[in-house]
Design a protein around this motif. Structure first.
Motif, PDB file in Angstrom:
ATOM      1  N   GLU A  13       0.827  -1.206   0.000  1.00  0.00           N
ATOM      2  CA  GLU A  13       0.000   0.000   0.000  1.00  0.00           C
ATOM      3  C   GLU A  13       0.865   1.261   0.000  1.00  0.00           C
ATOM      4  OE1 GLU A  13      -3.526   0.319   2.384  1.00  0.00           O
ATOM      5  OE2 GLU A  13      -3.655  -1.866   2.530  1.00  0.00           O
ATOM      6  N   LEU A  14       1.958   1.233   0.755  1.00  0.00           N
ATOM      7  CA  LEU A  14       2.848   2.398   0.786  1.00  0.00           C
ATOM      8  C   LEU A  14       3.564   2.586  -0.550  1.00  0.00           C
ATOM      9  CD1 LEU A  14       4.264   2.123   4.396  1.00  0.00           C
ATOM     10  CD2 LEU A  14       2.973   4.050   3.477  1.00  0.00           C
ATOM     11  N   GLN A  15       3.828   1.492  -1.272  1.00  0.00           N
ATOM     12  CA  GLN A  15       4.479   1.610  -2.573  1.00  0.00           C
ATOM     13  C   GLN A  15       3.626   2.424  -3.534  1.00  0.00           C
ATOM     14  OE1 GLN A  15       5.529  -2.617  -3.399  1.00  0.00           O
ATOM     15  NE2 GLN A  15       7.349  -1.712  -4.300  1.00  0.00           N
ATOM     16  N   ARG A  16       2.313   2.251  -3.456  1.00  0.00           N
ATOM     17  CA  ARG A  16       1.409   2.970  -4.352  1.00  0.00           C
ATOM     18  C   ARG A  16       1.429   4.471  -4.104  1.00  0.00           C
ATOM     19  NH1 ARG A  16      -3.117  -0.481  -2.675  1.00  0.00           N
ATOM     20  NH2 ARG A  16      -2.331  -2.532  -3.165  1.00  0.00           N
ATOM     21  N   ILE A  17       1.760   4.878  -2.890  1.00  0.00           N
ATOM     22  CA  ILE A  17       1.768   6.314  -2.570  1.00  0.00           C
ATOM     23  C   ILE A  17       3.159   6.799  -2.186  1.00  0.00           C
ATOM     24  CG2 ILE A  17      -0.659   6.356  -1.860  1.00  0.00           C
ATOM     25  CD1 ILE A  17       0.497   6.418   1.079  1.00  0.00           C
ATOM     26  N   SER A  18       4.182   6.068  -2.579  1.00  0.00           N
ATOM     27  CA  SER A  18       5.548   6.401  -2.162  1.00  0.00           C
ATOM     28  C   SER A  18       5.987   7.790  -2.632  1.00  0.00           C
ATOM     29  CB  SER A  18       6.532   5.345  -2.644  1.00  0.00           C
ATOM     30  OG  SER A  18       6.543   5.279  -4.050  1.00  0.00           O
ATOM     31  N   TYR A  19       5.381   8.292  -3.703  1.00  0.00           N
ATOM     32  CA  TYR A  19       5.726   9.638  -4.179  1.00  0.00           C
ATOM     33  C   TYR A  19       5.358  10.719  -3.163  1.00  0.00           C
ATOM     34  CZ  TYR A  19       0.760  10.059  -5.234  1.00  0.00           C
ATOM     35  OH  TYR A  19      -0.601  10.103  -5.134  1.00  0.00           O
ATOM     36  N   ARG A  20       4.439  10.403  -2.226  1.00  0.00           N
ATOM     37  CA  ARG A  20       4.028  11.380  -1.209  1.00  0.00           C
ATOM     38  C   ARG A  20       4.918  11.366   0.025  1.00  0.00           C
ATOM     39  NH1 ARG A  20      -2.096   9.900  -0.433  1.00  0.00           N
ATOM     40  NH2 ARG A  20      -1.403  10.235   1.690  1.00  0.00           N
ATOM     41  N   LEU A  50       7.554   1.139  10.534  1.00  0.00           N
ATOM     42  CA  LEU A  50       6.761   0.930   9.326  1.00  0.00           C
ATOM     43  C   LEU A  50       5.288   1.216   9.611  1.00  0.00           C
ATOM     44  CD1 LEU A  50       6.479  -0.004   6.389  1.00  0.00           C
ATOM     45  CD2 LEU A  50       6.296  -2.348   7.244  1.00  0.00           C
ATOM     46  N   ARG A  51       4.806   0.747  10.754  1.00  0.00           N
ATOM     47  CA  ARG A  51       3.405   0.982  11.124  1.00  0.00           C
ATOM     48  C   ARG A  51       3.135   2.481  11.300  1.00  0.00           C
ATOM     49  NH1 ARG A  51       2.727  -2.806  14.723  1.00  0.00           N
ATOM     50  NH2 ARG A  51       1.627  -4.185  13.314  1.00  0.00           N
ATOM     51  N   GLU A  52       4.092   3.219  11.893  1.00  0.00           N
ATOM     52  CA  GLU A  52       3.939   4.670  12.064  1.00  0.00           C
ATOM     53  C   GLU A  52       3.820   5.364  10.706  1.00  0.00           C
ATOM     54  OE1 GLU A  52       7.350   5.956  14.281  1.00  0.00           O
ATOM     55  OE2 GLU A  52       6.629   5.071  16.151  1.00  0.00           O
ATOM     56  N   LYS A  56       0.443   7.206   9.144  1.00  0.00           N
ATOM     57  CA  LYS A  56       0.578   8.622   8.815  1.00  0.00           C
ATOM     58  C   LYS A  56       0.119   8.920   7.384  1.00  0.00           C
ATOM     59  CE  LYS A  56       4.106  12.265   8.774  1.00  0.00           C
ATOM     60  NZ  LYS A  56       5.523  12.543   9.061  1.00  0.00           N
ATOM     61  N   TYR A  57       0.414   8.024   6.450  1.00  0.00           N
ATOM     62  CA  TYR A  57       0.185   8.300   5.034  1.00  0.00           C
ATOM     63  C   TYR A  57      -1.004   7.588   4.404  1.00  0.00           C
ATOM     64  CZ  TYR A  57       4.613  10.786   4.877  1.00  0.00           C
ATOM     65  OH  TYR A  57       5.611  11.681   5.109  1.00  0.00           O
ATOM     66  N   VAL A  58      -1.377   6.424   4.904  1.00  0.00           N
ATOM     67  CA  VAL A  58      -2.459   5.667   4.285  1.00  0.00           C
ATOM     68  C   VAL A  58      -3.779   6.063   4.935  1.00  0.00           C
ATOM     69  CG1 VAL A  58      -3.406   3.379   3.815  1.00  0.00           C
ATOM     70  CG2 VAL A  58      -0.941   3.759   3.684  1.00  0.00           C
ATOM     71  N   VAL A  59      -4.677   6.567   4.121  1.00  0.00           N
ATOM     72  CA  VAL A  59      -5.973   7.010   4.617  1.00  0.00           C
ATOM     73  C   VAL A  59      -6.919   5.825   4.633  1.00  0.00           C
ATOM     74  CG1 VAL A  59      -7.929   8.546   4.163  1.00  0.00           C
ATOM     75  CG2 VAL A  59      -5.604   9.300   3.656  1.00  0.00           C
TER      76      VAL A  59
END
Length: 63
Positions: A13-20, A50-52, A56-59
């Motif tokens: 999931e973080l890979q999909r938004i890594s640009y942010r 990683l959980r933090e 923080k980033y995944v809505v």
């Protein structure tokens, strides 16, 4: 205790938004991604970090 499946889900999931990701979050995530690609389980401190980043980033979507 976090399983490998949970680790995989968070990283994907973080890979999909890594640009942010910014600064230390981006650097830490890139290190976690490298470790994940090498099929390493993260230690408890790394998993906590990683959980933090994930929280923080995944809505979360409300249903």
């Amino acid at each position: 205790m976090t399983t490998y499946a949970e680790q995989k889900k968070m990283i994907e999931e973080l890979q999909r938004i890594s640009y942010r990701l910014k600064g230390k979050d981006k650097y830490d995530f890139e290190m976690f991604l490298k470790r994940h690609k090498d099929d390493e389980d993260l230690d408890s401190l790394s998993m906590k970090r990683l959980r933090e980043i994930y929280e923080k980033y995944v809505v979360k979507k409300e249903k």
